[in-house]
Design an enzyme around this catalytic site. Structure first.
Site, PDB file in Angstrom:
ATOM      1  N   ASP A 282       0.802  -1.230   0.000  1.00  0.00           N
ATOM      2  CA  ASP A 282       0.000   0.000   0.000  1.00  0.00           C
ATOM      3  C   ASP A 282       0.835   1.281   0.000  1.00  0.00           C
ATOM      4  OD1 ASP A 282      -2.148  -1.654   0.062  1.00  0.00           O
ATOM      5  OD2 ASP A 282      -2.758  -1.212   2.111  1.00  0.00           O
TER       6      ASP A 282
ATOM      7  N   ARG B 293     -17.606  -3.707 -17.427  1.00  0.00           N
ATOM      8  CA  ARG B 293     -17.028  -4.943 -16.868  1.00  0.00           C
ATOM      9  C   ARG B 293     -16.052  -4.591 -15.754  1.00  0.00           C
ATOM     10  NH1 ARG B 293     -20.470  -6.831 -19.588  1.00  0.00           N
ATOM     11  NH2 ARG B 293     -20.334  -8.596 -21.034  1.00  0.00           N
TER      12      ARG B 293
ATOM     13  N   ARG C  93      -0.044  -9.060  -4.459  1.00  0.00           N
ATOM     14  CA  ARG C  93       0.848  -9.338  -3.325  1.00  0.00           C
ATOM     15  C   ARG C  93       1.807 -10.497  -3.592  1.00  0.00           C
ATOM     16  NH1 ARG C  93      -2.779  -8.557   1.754  1.00  0.00           N
ATOM     17  NH2 ARG C  93      -2.200 -10.692   2.210  1.00  0.00           N
TER      18      ARG C  93
HETATM   19  O1  F6P Z   1      -2.432  -3.830   3.813  1.00  0.00           O
HETATM   20  C1  F6P Z   1      -2.175  -4.428   2.612  1.00  0.00           C
HETATM   21  C2  F6P Z   1      -3.426  -4.958   1.979  1.00  0.00           C
HETATM   22  O2  F6P Z   1      -2.976  -5.429   0.763  1.00  0.00           O
HETATM   23  C3  F6P Z   1      -4.583  -3.979   1.833  1.00  0.00           C
HETATM   24  O3  F6P Z   1      -4.486  -3.149   0.722  1.00  0.00           O
HETATM   25  C4  F6P Z   1      -5.763  -4.916   1.764  1.00  0.00           C
HETATM   26  O4  F6P Z   1      -6.956  -4.294   2.169  1.00  0.00           O
HETATM   27  C5  F6P Z   1      -5.363  -5.977   2.713  1.00  0.00           C
HETATM   28  O5  F6P Z   1      -3.962  -6.051   2.682  1.00  0.00           O
HETATM   29  C6  F6P Z   1      -5.971  -7.322   2.437  1.00  0.00           C
HETATM   30  O6  F6P Z   1      -5.596  -8.173   3.468  1.00  0.00           O
HETATM   31  P1  F6P Z   1      -6.078  -9.670   3.617  1.00  0.00           P
HETATM   32  O7  F6P Z   1      -5.163 -10.489   2.776  1.00  0.00           O
HETATM   33  O8  F6P Z   1      -5.913  -9.957   5.053  1.00  0.00           O
HETATM   34  O9  F6P Z   1      -7.480  -9.744   3.163  1.00  0.00           O
END
Ligand code: F6P
Length: 367
Positions: free
Chosen positions: A142, A282, A291
C-alpha cells in the site's frame, strides 16, 4: 557493540520482497558480524508459540526472487490483543505479550528485526517499550507508511496493476466497453494513482477523494461524444462515493485480524454507471495477485538495502528505530513517530495535480 544472535519476523499481509530482506539480514549478520540468525515463524505468533527456524547463508541461498515469506506471516497474531474463537464461537482477546518477551529472552537474542506495515510496526514499538531491542523494516504494497519514500512490495504491485491495465485497454477498446480495475489500497490510493497513470486510465478513484458519480459519468460521456465509447477506470478498494461508505465483504467481527475485509466497490460503481449510461461495463478485481510472486528489481534492491542497513543499526545499538528510504539514502527514523500513522495521498499533491492536468478524472471535478 557486536551482534551474536538476532531474530527476525515478518508480520501482517505478505508482499513481494520479504524474502529479499530475510536474505539480506541473514547474510549481513553472518558475513559482517558472525552472528547466528533465528527466524521467528508466523509473525508475532512465533514469539507466543516459540516456533523458529535457523537462518543461514545456505538456507537463504535461492530466495532473493521468491515471493511470499519463508518465515510465514499472519495479521491476526497481535500478542497484546491475541484474538481466538472460544467454544461458543465468540472472539476472545488475551494479552500474551509477556509470554512473547519470555520467548525472546529464552532465545537469547540481541535484537529483533520486525518487518511489517503500520500495524506490525506499532506492535514492534510496544515491544520496544517493554524492553525488547527492536529495529523495524517498512513493508506493504500500500506504500502508506510515514517517514519513508517507499515501502518495498509497492513497486511490484504497481507493475502488476499496470500490466493488468494494459490488457484491459486492448480488450476494452475492441468491445467499446467501460472497463473497471479494482486494486488494493484500503486507506491510501498509491497503487491506484501510480498504476492508473502508468496504465493510461481515464478515471482514477482513490480513498482520499470521495467521488461524485455525475463526474465519472460526465467523463465517460465526453469520451463517447469524442468518438471513444471505451473508457478505463482504476479504483482503489477503499474508494467511496461522496456521502457513502466503503464497501466491505465481511464485518470486522468475523475476522480474527480485527480489520474489515474490503472489496466490491468496482462492482458497485459498474452498477451505478450502467444505470445512467448505455454502455457495457465490466469489472476486474485484481486482489492478492498484487501481493504474490517475484519482486521486481526495485523491490529486490530496496529490500536488500533496508535489510543490510538494519543489521548495522542493530550492531550500533540503535533500537526503537525503523530503516527508511530518504532518496538517495537509507536512514533511521524513530518508531514512535510512526506508530498508528498512515500516509495517504495528499489531495493537494503534485501527483493528483499531474493526473488532472492531463485530463484524468479523479472523481472530484466534471471534466
Ligand atoms: O495492507 C495491505 C493490503 O494489501 C490492503 O491493501 C488490503 O486491504 C489488505 O492487505 C488485504 O488483506 P487480507 O489479505 O488480510 O485480506
Amino acid at each position: 557493540m557486536g551482534l551474536k544472535r538476532v531474530g527476525i519476523l515478518t508480520g501482517g499481509g505478505d508482499c513481494s520482497g520479504l524474502n529479499a530482506v530475510i536474505r539480506a539480514i541473514t547474510r549481513a549478520a553472518v558475513i559482517q558480524y558472525g552472528a547466528k540468525v533465528i527466524g521467528i515463524e508466523g509473525g508475532f505468533e512465533g514469539l507466543i508459540s516459540g516456533h523458529t527456524q535457523d537462518l543461514t547463508v545456505s538456507r537463504t541461498k535461492d530466495i532473493l526472487t521468491l515471493g511470499g515469506t519463508i518465515l510465514g506471516t499472519t495479521n491476526k497474531g497481535n500478542p497484546f490483543e491475541y484474538r481466538e474463537i472460544d467454544g461458543d464461537g465468540r472472539i476472545k482477546t488475551t494479552d500474551y505479550s509477556d509470554k512473547a518477551v519470555e520467548t525472546f529472552k529464552r532465545l537469547k537474542l540481541d535484537c529483533l528485526f520486525v518487518v511489517g506495515g503500520e500495524g506490525t510496526l506499532e506492535i514492534g514499538y510496544k515491544f520496544f517499550k517493554k524492553g525488547v531491542p527492536v529495529v523495524g523494516i517498512p513493508k506493504t504494497i500500500d506504500n502508506d507508511l510515514e517517514k519513508t519514500d517507499y515501502t518495498f512490495g509497492f513497486q511490484t504491485a504497481v507493475q502488476v496493476a499496470c500490466d493488468a491495465m494494459d490488457r484491459l485497454q486492448t480488450t476494452g477498446k475492441s468491445h467499446d466497453r467501460v472497463m473497471i480495475l479494482e486494486v488494493m489500497g484500503r486507506n491510501a490510493g498509491w497503487i491506484a494513482i501510480e498504476a492508473g497513470i502508468a496504465g493510461g486510465a481515464h478515471i482514477i478513484l482513490i480513498p482520499e477523494i470521495e467521488y461524485k458519480i455525475e463526474n465519472v459519468i460526465k467523463k465517460i460521456q465526453l469520451r463517447k461524444k469524442g468518438g471513444s465509447p471505451f473508457s478505463i477506470i482504476m479504483i482503489a478498494e477503499g474508494a467511496k462515493e461522496k456521502g457513502g461508505d466503503t464497501i466491505r465483504t465481511e464485518e470486522a467481527t468475523t475476522r480474527l485480524q480485527g480489520v474489515e475485509k474490503l472489496g466490491g466497490i468496482g462492482f458497485y460503481l459498474a452498477k451505478q454507471i450502467e444505470e445512467k449510461i448505455d454502455l457495457e461495463v465490466r469489472t476486474t478485481v485484481l486482489g492478492h495477485i498484487q501481493r504474490g510472486g517475484s519482486p521486481n528489481s526495485f523491490d529486490r534492491v530496496l529490500g536488500t538495502r533496508l535489510g543490510s542497513f538494519a543489521v548495522d543499526a542493530a550492531a550500533k545499538g540503535k533500537f526503537g528505530t525503523m530503516v527508511a528510504l530518504k532518496t538517495p539514502d537509507v536512514v533511521l527514523v524513530d518508531l514512535k513517530d510512526l506508530a498508528g500513522k498512515v500516509r495517504t495521498v495528499s489531495v493537494d499533491s503534485q501527483l493528483i495535480a499531474c493526473a488532472e492536468s492531463i485530463g484524468i478524472n479523479m472523481g472530484r471535478k466534471a471534466m
